[in-house]
Motif scaffolding. Structure first.
Motif, PDB file in Angstrom:
ATOM      1  N   UNK A  44       0.826  -1.199  -0.038  1.00  0.00           N
ATOM      2  CA  UNK A  44      -0.066   0.031   0.158  1.00  0.00           C
ATOM      3  C   UNK A  44       1.035   1.219  -0.045  1.00  0.00           C
ATOM      4  N   UNK A  45       1.927   1.325   0.725  1.00  0.00           N
ATOM      5  CA  UNK A  45       2.792   2.510   0.527  1.00  0.00           C
ATOM      6  C   UNK A  45       3.570   2.654  -0.657  1.00  0.00           C
ATOM      7  N   UNK A  46       3.863   1.346  -1.298  1.00  0.00           N
ATOM      8  CA  UNK A  46       4.328   1.499  -2.729  1.00  0.00           C
ATOM      9  C   UNK A  46       3.276   2.164  -3.591  1.00  0.00           C
ATOM     10  N   UNK A  47       2.061   1.739  -3.420  1.00  0.00           N
ATOM     11  CA  UNK A  47       1.127   2.293  -4.467  1.00  0.00           C
ATOM     12  C   UNK A  47       0.942   3.853  -3.966  1.00  0.00           C
ATOM     13  N   UNK A  48       1.007   4.130  -2.804  1.00  0.00           N
ATOM     14  CA  UNK A  48       0.745   5.510  -2.538  1.00  0.00           C
ATOM     15  C   UNK A  48       1.906   6.409  -3.033  1.00  0.00           C
ATOM     16  N   UNK A  49       3.113   5.883  -2.949  1.00  0.00           N
ATOM     17  CA  UNK A  49       4.253   6.456  -3.585  1.00  0.00           C
ATOM     18  C   UNK A  49       4.066   6.743  -4.929  1.00  0.00           C
ATOM     19  N   UNK A  50       3.496   5.816  -5.729  1.00  0.00           N
ATOM     20  CA  UNK A  50       3.218   6.161  -7.003  1.00  0.00           C
ATOM     21  C   UNK A  50       2.398   7.160  -7.384  1.00  0.00           C
ATOM     22  N   UNK A  51       1.427   7.346  -6.389  1.00  0.00           N
ATOM     23  CA  UNK A  51       0.291   8.371  -6.587  1.00  0.00           C
ATOM     24  C   UNK A  51      -1.007   7.488  -6.827  1.00  0.00           C
ATOM     25  N   UNK A  52      -1.077   6.274  -6.482  1.00  0.00           N
ATOM     26  CA  UNK A  52      -2.358   5.767  -6.649  1.00  0.00           C
ATOM     27  C   UNK A  52      -3.121   5.540  -5.503  1.00  0.00           C
ATOM     28  N   UNK A  53      -4.303   5.109  -5.761  1.00  0.00           N
ATOM     29  CA  UNK A  53      -5.183   5.017  -4.670  1.00  0.00           C
ATOM     30  C   UNK A  53      -5.818   3.547  -4.590  1.00  0.00           C
ATOM     31  N   UNK A  54      -5.826   3.024  -3.614  1.00  0.00           N
ATOM     32  CA  UNK A  54      -6.461   1.714  -3.316  1.00  0.00           C
ATOM     33  C   UNK A  54      -7.807   1.687  -2.882  1.00  0.00           C
ATOM     34  N   UNK A  55      -8.645   1.131  -3.474  1.00  0.00           N
ATOM     35  CA  UNK A  55     -10.004   0.779  -3.140  1.00  0.00           C
ATOM     36  C   UNK A  55     -10.397  -0.623  -2.922  1.00  0.00           C
ATOM     37  N   UNK A  56     -10.749  -0.951  -1.947  1.00  0.00           N
ATOM     38  CA  UNK A  56     -10.990  -2.540  -1.472  1.00  0.00           C
ATOM     39  C   UNK A  56     -12.404  -2.595  -1.348  1.00  0.00           C
TER      40      UNK A  56
ATOM     41  N   UNK B 104      -6.358  10.411 -17.596  1.00  0.00           N
ATOM     42  CA  UNK B 104      -5.739  11.567 -17.673  1.00  0.00           C
ATOM     43  C   UNK B 104      -5.979  12.566 -16.505  1.00  0.00           C
ATOM     44  N   UNK B 105      -5.027  13.091 -15.962  1.00  0.00           N
ATOM     45  CA  UNK B 105      -5.182  14.020 -14.971  1.00  0.00           C
ATOM     46  C   UNK B 105      -5.468  13.605 -13.513  1.00  0.00           C
ATOM     47  N   UNK B 106      -5.875  12.391 -13.363  1.00  0.00           N
ATOM     48  CA  UNK B 106      -6.305  11.959 -12.031  1.00  0.00           C
ATOM     49  C   UNK B 106      -5.442  10.924 -11.542  1.00  0.00           C
ATOM     50  N   UNK B 107      -5.470  10.665 -10.212  1.00  0.00           N
ATOM     51  CA  UNK B 107      -4.632   9.699  -9.598  1.00  0.00           C
ATOM     52  C   UNK B 107      -5.058   8.271  -9.985  1.00  0.00           C
ATOM     53  N   UNK B 108      -4.076   7.356 -10.293  1.00  0.00           N
ATOM     54  CA  UNK B 108      -4.687   6.052 -10.565  1.00  0.00           C
ATOM     55  C   UNK B 108      -5.590   5.287  -9.555  1.00  0.00           C
ATOM     56  N   UNK B 109      -6.364   4.569  -9.707  1.00  0.00           N
ATOM     57  CA  UNK B 109      -7.057   3.740  -8.792  1.00  0.00           C
ATOM     58  C   UNK B 109      -6.734   2.233  -8.975  1.00  0.00           C
TER      59      UNK B 109
ATOM     60  N   UNK C 295      -2.567  -6.160  -5.573  1.00  0.00           N
ATOM     61  CA  UNK C 295      -2.076  -4.661  -5.483  1.00  0.00           C
ATOM     62  C   UNK C 295      -0.732  -4.605  -6.170  1.00  0.00           C
ATOM     63  N   UNK C 296       0.078  -5.559  -5.743  1.00  0.00           N
ATOM     64  CA  UNK C 296       1.507  -5.725  -6.523  1.00  0.00           C
ATOM     65  C   UNK C 296       1.277  -5.876  -7.991  1.00  0.00           C
ATOM     66  N   UNK C 297       0.481  -6.473  -8.459  1.00  0.00           N
ATOM     67  CA  UNK C 297       0.253  -6.960  -9.703  1.00  0.00           C
ATOM     68  C   UNK C 297      -0.215  -5.590 -10.374  1.00  0.00           C
ATOM     69  N   UNK C 298      -1.037  -4.947  -9.967  1.00  0.00           N
ATOM     70  CA  UNK C 298      -1.531  -3.841 -10.346  1.00  0.00           C
ATOM     71  C   UNK C 298      -0.597  -2.504 -10.502  1.00  0.00           C
TER      72      UNK C 298
END
Length: 179
Positions: free
Chosen positions: A28-40, A56-61, A77-80
């Motif tokens: 989750x920390x890696x994803x957030x570092x890349x600007x992604x948000x995680x939705x469970x 475009x222009x929005x954080x990846x989900x 999460x790692x796969x995405x």
């Protein structure tokens, strides 16, 4: 698979960039570092374990199926994250064009190059070679006569991954003979 060393290096570089030198890897920390948000969220089916949604222009989900177990969710999460780092995505038209990568039943069939790369990256991110080798050495030093099945279980627990994922990783790294 082409570029296996490059994939390993990218995953390891990301961990080094974040100063992650111990297991389990906080995906989750890696994803957030890349600007992604995680939705469970629960998906309609267990067949789709995750997806990456980019606009475009929005954080990846990163969408993760809440119906799956925690270890599978971590791998998803790692796969995405792998798709985010390695692949531009495939356009999908909803009411506007967006790019989506799905992690589903075909992801692990070894028939799609991007999916094979994403799985390899996910394994390298969650179970980096240098940490796996260190934990293997640690466990063997403590008990040199431990059975392979027990060593796999112990290391899988260290990394908070499934026994099957760790068995594949150890085998692919040449640290365990195929069963």
């Amino acid at each position: 698979m082409r570029n296996r060393h490059l994939i390993e290096a990218k995953a390891e570089g990301l961990l080094q960039e974040l100063g992650i030198h111990a297991a389990p890897v906080p995906v989750d920390r890696v994803a957030h570092h890349l600007g992604a948000r995680i939705h469970l969220r629960p998906f309609d089916s267990r067949d789709v374990s995750g997806m990456l949604f980019r606009e475009d222009g929005k954080p990846p989900i990163i969408g993760v199926n809440a119906l799956n177990g925690e270890k599978r969710q971590r791998f998803t999460i790692a796969h995405e994250i792998a798709h985010l780092v390695l692949h531009p995505g495939k356009p999908l038209i909803l009411d506007r064009q967006v790019k989506v990568n799905f992690r589903d039943a075909t992801s692990s069939t070894a028939t799609d190059e991007e999916e094979m790369q994403a799985n390899a990256f996910a394994a390298a991110l969650l179970m980096p070679k240098f940490l796996v080798a260190e934990r293997l050495h640690h466990h063997l030093e403590r008990d040199a006569h431990v059975a392979d099945v027990d060593i796999v279980k112990r290391i899988a627990a260290d990394f908070d991954v499934s026994i099957q994922a760790m068995e594949y990783r150890l085998t692919n790294l040449g640290l365990l003979s195929p069963a």
